[in-house]
Design an enzyme around this catalytic site. Structure first.
Site, PDB file in Angstrom:
ATOM      1  N   ALA A 185       0.884  -1.164   0.000  1.00  0.00           N
ATOM      2  CA  ALA A 185       0.000   0.000   0.000  1.00  0.00           C
ATOM      3  C   ALA A 185       0.921   1.213   0.000  1.00  0.00           C
ATOM      4  O   ALA A 185       1.739   1.374   0.910  1.00  0.00           O
ATOM      5  CB  ALA A 185      -0.891  -0.018   1.238  1.00  0.00           C
ATOM      6  N   SER A 186       0.800   2.032  -1.020  1.00  0.00           N
ATOM      7  CA  SER A 186       1.669   3.211  -1.149  1.00  0.00           C
ATOM      8  C   SER A 186       1.472   4.158   0.028  1.00  0.00           C
ATOM      9  O   SER A 186       0.420   4.177   0.670  1.00  0.00           O
ATOM     10  CB  SER A 186       1.361   3.953  -2.443  1.00  0.00           C
ATOM     11  OG  SER A 186       1.615   3.138  -3.558  1.00  0.00           O
ATOM     12  N   ALA A 187       2.491   4.974   0.270  1.00  0.00           N
ATOM     13  CA  ALA A 187       2.391   5.997   1.311  1.00  0.00           C
ATOM     14  C   ALA A 187       1.244   6.946   0.957  1.00  0.00           C
ATOM     15  O   ALA A 187       1.108   7.363  -0.192  1.00  0.00           O
ATOM     16  CB  ALA A 187       3.705   6.763   1.430  1.00  0.00           C
TER      17      ALA A 187
END
Length: 175
Positions: free
Chosen positions: A98-100
């Site tokens: 999950a991207s920042a």
């Protein structure tokens, strides 16, 4: 926050929202803030995530505080290792994350979607980004493609649990 979100999750989400609005080049627009509040990130993360360079497992049931801090840190979170296979004592490598949140909202800002736009996303992952888009535009205007069947199935379940139903296609999104 959506119904069923506990006080700890709400506090963590509010803290991240404040940090995003302070650190992004521009605060979230009202539409993206509503999407953020309506699509809680923690609901799109698996029970076990992997943290740090060593990809140490962090299980929500065993370490709920650490897991929640990871869910609402402005950092990427590894959500799958070794294509979903148990590596045993062998090397671990990230295969989904999950991207920042900072990166997610920078990309969404640059996308500059307008009401009525249709969006095709390649790489569904957890489904959080597709969920944010579906909340903002409407589920019928968002299609997302995921090559990994297990991830596509989980993203579909995550989206459904959030009350969203963008079209999730299992397949290779490369031309």
């Amino acid at each position: 926050m959506t119904a069923g979100t506990g006080a700890a999750e709400q506090a963590a989400a509010s803290g991240l929202l404040s940090r995003l609005n302070e650190t992004l080049p521009q605060p979230l627009t009202p539409e993206w803030e509503a999407a953020y509040k309506g699509v809680p990130r923690h609901r799109f993360l698996p029970e076990t995530v992997w943290l740090g360079d060593q990809l140490a497992p962090c299980d929500r049931r065993e370490s709920p505080g650490d897991w929640l801090r990871a869910a609402y840190a402005d950092d990427p979170v590894v959500t799958q290792i070794n294509d979903g296979a148990d590596p045993g004592d062998d090397e671990r490598w990230p295969s989904c994350s999950a991207s920042a949140p900072d990166i997610v909202f920078r990309m969404l800002h640059m996308l500059d979607v307008q009401s009525g736009d249709r969006v095709l996303e390649i790489g569904t992952g957890t489904g959080w980004n597709a969920g944010l888009l579906a909340h903002r535009l409407g589920s019928d205007l968002v299609t997302t493609v995921e090559v990994d069947p297990a991830l596509a199935d989980q993203a579909t379940a995550n989206l459904k649990a959030a009350g969203l139903a963008p079209r999730v296609i299992t397949g290779d999104g490369a031309p």
